[in-house]
Design a protein around this motif. Structure first.
Motif, mmCIF file in Angstrom:
data_model
loop_
_atom_site.group_PDB
_atom_site.id
_atom_site.type_symbol
_atom_site.label_atom_id
_atom_site.label_comp_id
_atom_site.label_asym_id
_atom_site.label_seq_id
_atom_site.Cartn_x
_atom_site.Cartn_y
_atom_site.Cartn_z
ATOM 1 N N ILE A 77 0.783 -1.236 0.000
ATOM 2 C CA ILE A 77 0.000 0.000 0.000
ATOM 3 C C ILE A 77 0.812 1.282 0.000
ATOM 4 N N HIS A 78 2.155 1.172 0.017
ATOM 5 C CA HIS A 78 2.944 2.395 -0.158
ATOM 6 C C HIS A 78 4.271 2.056 -0.831
ATOM 7 N N THR A 79 4.452 2.557 -2.056
ATOM 8 C CA THR A 79 5.728 2.367 -2.770
ATOM 9 C C THR A 79 6.056 3.665 -3.503
ATOM 10 N N HIS A 80 7.263 3.689 -4.076
ATOM 11 C CA HIS A 80 7.678 4.821 -4.916
ATOM 12 C C HIS A 80 7.949 4.303 -6.342
ATOM 13 N N LEU A 81 7.185 3.314 -6.727
ATOM 14 C CA LEU A 81 7.343 2.741 -8.067
ATOM 15 C C LEU A 81 6.426 3.464 -9.047
ATOM 16 N N LEU A 110 -1.136 9.861 6.806
ATOM 17 C CA LEU A 110 -0.115 10.716 7.404
ATOM 18 C C LEU A 110 1.071 9.851 7.798
ATOM 19 N N MET A 111 2.258 10.277 7.360
ATOM 20 C CA MET A 111 3.498 9.556 7.669
ATOM 21 C C MET A 111 4.348 10.533 8.467
ATOM 22 N N ILE A 112 4.476 10.265 9.767
ATOM 23 C CA ILE A 112 4.981 11.303 10.687
ATOM 24 C C ILE A 112 6.320 10.889 11.317
ATOM 25 N N CYS A 161 5.950 -0.843 8.604
ATOM 26 C CA CYS A 161 7.140 -0.613 9.450
ATOM 27 C C CYS A 161 8.022 0.267 8.573
ATOM 28 N N TRP A 162 7.838 1.566 8.733
ATOM 29 C CA TRP A 162 8.303 2.545 7.752
ATOM 30 C C TRP A 162 9.791 2.805 7.822
ATOM 31 N N TRP A 163 10.540 2.639 6.714
ATOM 32 C CA TRP A 163 11.884 3.216 6.518
ATOM 33 C C TRP A 163 12.877 2.708 7.563
ATOM 34 N N SER A 208 6.156 -1.921 1.337
ATOM 35 C CA SER A 208 7.571 -2.105 0.951
ATOM 36 C C SER A 208 8.336 -0.793 0.870
ATOM 37 N N ASP A 209 7.647 0.292 0.506
ATOM 38 C CA ASP A 209 8.342 1.569 0.255
ATOM 39 C C ASP A 209 9.354 1.416 -0.890
ATOM 40 N N ALA A 210 9.149 0.396 -1.706
ATOM 41 C CA ALA A 210 10.129 0.109 -2.771
ATOM 42 C C ALA A 210 10.294 1.321 -3.684
HETATM 43 ZN ZN ZN Z 1 7.833 6.251 1.070
#
Ligand code: ZN
Ligand code: HDL
Length: 424
Positions: free
Chosen positions: A24-28, A267-269, A334-336, A364-366
C-alpha cells in the motif's frame, strides 16, 4: 497440525509464501512513466539506504561531490566494493540485494557483479515486471504520485493510464513543507492561489478564494489519477491544532476534499528531512512526534478515514494504542528506519497483541522495482514467525486454527484489513 512444532512452523511459513499482498505504499511507477520506473542491478545497489551506508565506511577522500558526479554504474561499483566485497552485506538493505539476486536465480556465490550486470542487461521490462510481481506475489502496489513534481505531473497529464495493478496515491507534502513552491505550481496549473498572509497575531491565514482553489486542485488531480488515498509525510514537529497554517490547510482544503471524494488521508509522521543534505534522500533523520496532535485530528473528524505510520520506534506503542482507541484510524507498515527484522518483529507482535488483525503489517516503500522481491521475502519470514507463536499461544488455550484460517489472517494483515477499512 500442532503436534510437531517444526512442522507447524513450516506450514505457517508455506502459507505466508503463498499469501498474495497489497503493497500500500511504494515509490514505483508504471512503465509509461519511462525513466521514473527504476529497476535492475545498478539501481538496486545505489538505493539511497546503501548510499548512506557507503559513507559510513568510505575514506574521506570519497567526497559527496565526487560520488554524486559519478555515473550510476560507477556509484554501484563503489557500493558493491565497500559493502559487499570488503565487508559482509549484513545490513537489511545490503542483504536485500543478495536475496533479490538469489530469488531471481542468479549465482550469488560467485560474487561476480559483471555477470550479474550481464544477466540484467538481457531482461526486457515488459517480461521482467510481471516476473517480479509473480515472484513477490503482489496483487497490486500503490504508488506515490506527486502533482507538484513536474515529471510525475507531466506523465499523468499525457498518459493518465497505468496497469490496474499500479494504483495511485495523491502525495501533497509540498502544501505543508514548501508553501511558496506549491503555490507556484498551482498557479502555473491555473489555480488562483495566493500565499497566506500574516494578518493575525496567531500566524498565517489564507484568503477564502485561495483555500477554495487548493481544494479544487486536490479534487481535479483526484479525478485525473483516481488515488486510493491522499498522503503526506510530516516532520516529528507535526503540530495539528497548534501550527495554524498546517491546521488550516488540513481543515479547510484536505479534509473537505477527502470527504467529498470519500478518500482516506494517510499521514506519515517523524521524518526529519535534510539532516545531512549532502546525502540527498539518504540524509533524513528521525524524531519522536507528539501524537496528541494526531489524536486531536482523529477526534475532530470521526467520519474521515486516516491511515498513519510513524518513523520513530519510540512512537510505535502510542500509535498502536491510538489504533485501538480510534475506529477511523488504520495503522500501517514498518516505515523506513523501522523496516528492519528486529523492529518489524517487535512492532508486529505489539500490533497483534493490541489490535488482533486490524492493521496492515507492512508496506515495501520500494523505490526500485526488484526490491519488491526482497522486501516481501524478508517480511513474510518475520510475520510467519510471529503468527506461529501467536497460534501456539491460542492452541495452549484449546483454540485450533485451520490452514484456511491462517491464510485468511495472513492476507488480512497484508492488505485485507486495509481494503476493508477503505470500504467503510
Ligand atoms: Zn515512502
Ligand atoms: O516520505 C516517504 O514516503 C519516505 O518513504 C521516503 O520516500 C524515504 O526516502 C524512503 O524511501 N523510505 O523508505
Amino acid at each position: 497440525m500442532y503436534e510437531n512444532q517444526k512442522q507447524f512452523a513450516s506450514i505457517v511459513s508455506s502459507i505466508l509464501q503463498e499469501t498474495t499482498i497489497a503493497d500500500i505504499h511504494t515509490h514505483l511507477f508504471p512503465p509509461s512513466h519511462g525513466e521514473m520506473l527504476l529497476w535492475g542491478v545498478d539501481e538496486l545497489l545505489r538505493y539511497h539506504y546503501l548510499v548512506a551506508e557507503l559513507f559510513t565506511t568510505a575514506d574521506w577522500d570519497l567526497t559527496y561531490e565526487k560520488f554524486w558526479s559519478m555515473s550510476k554504474s560507477q556509484q554501484a561499483d563503489i557500493i558493491w566494493e565497500h559493502l559487499f566485497i570488503n565487508r559482509s552485506p549484513l545490513s537489511e538493505a545490503a542483504r536485500g540485494v543478495i536475496t533479490t539476486f538469489q530469488k531471481l536465480g542468479l549465482d550469488v556465490k560467485k560474487r561476480d557483479l559483471s555477470s550479474i550486470r550481464k544477466w540484467f542487461s538481457q531482461q526486457k521490462l515488459d517480461e521482467y515486471l510481471p516476473k517480479v510481481f509473480e515472484i513477490a506475489k503482489i496483487d497490486y502496489i500503490i504508488m506515490t504520485n506527486n502533482p507538484f513534481d513536474p515529471k510525475d505531473a507531466k506523465y499523468w497529464q499525457e498518459h493518465a493510464a497505468a496497469p490496474d495493478y499500479f494504483k495511485s496515491a495523491l502525495r501533497i507534502d509540498p502544501l505543508f513543507e514548501d508553501w511558496q513552491s506549491a503555490a507556484d505550481v498551482m498557479t502555473g496549473q491555473g489555480y488562483d492561489v495566493r500565499p497566506p498572509s500574516k494578518d493575525t497575531d496567531e500566524g498565517y491565514q489564507f484568503d477564502k478564494k485561495s483555500i477554495d482553489e487548493i481544494r479544487r486542485f486536490l479534487i481535479d488531480w483526484s479525478k485525473l489519477i483516481k488515488p486510493v488515498y491522499f498522503a503526506a509525510s510530516f516532520s516529528p514537529d507535526f503540530a495539528y491544532g497548534k501550527d495554524k497554517l498546517l491546521t488550516e490547510i488540513i481543515d479547510r482544503a484536505v479534509i473537505p476534499a477527502a470527504t467529498e471524494l470519500g478518500l482516506p488521508f494517510a499521514l506519515m509522521i517523524g521524518a526529519r528531512r535534510g539532516v545531512n543534505p549532502e546525502l540527498r534522500d539518504a540524509g533524513a533523520g528521525v524524531g519522536t512526534a507528539d501524537l496528541t496532535c494526531l489524536s486531536e485530528l482523529l477526534r475532530n473528524y470521526p467520519k474521515v478515514k486516516f491511515l498513519v505510520t510513524v518513523l520513530a520506534r519510540t512512537n510505535q506503542h502510542e500509535l498502536t494504542v491510538l489504533g485501538r482507541v480510534f475506529r477511523n484510524l488504520h495503522i500501517f507498515g514498518c516505515w523506513w528506519y523501522c523496516n528492519n527484522p528486529s523492529i518489524i518483529e517487535e512492532m508486529t507482535r505489539q500490533r497483534i497483541e493490541l489490535l488482533g488483525t486490524s492493521f496492515t503489517a507492512q508496506h515495501s516503500d520500494a523505490r526500485v522495482l526488484d526490491q519488491l522481491i526482497y522486501k516481501w521475502d524478508h517480511t513474510r519470514e518475520i510475520i510467519s514467525k510471529v503468527l506461529t507463536d501467536k497460534y501456539n499461544d491460542l492452541y495452549k488455550s484449546g483454540w485450533e486454527v485451520s490452514r484456511e484460517q491462517i491464510a485468511r489472517d495472513a492476507r488480512t494483515i497484508l492488505g485485507g484489513s486495509f481494503e476493508e477499512f477503505c470500504r467503510k
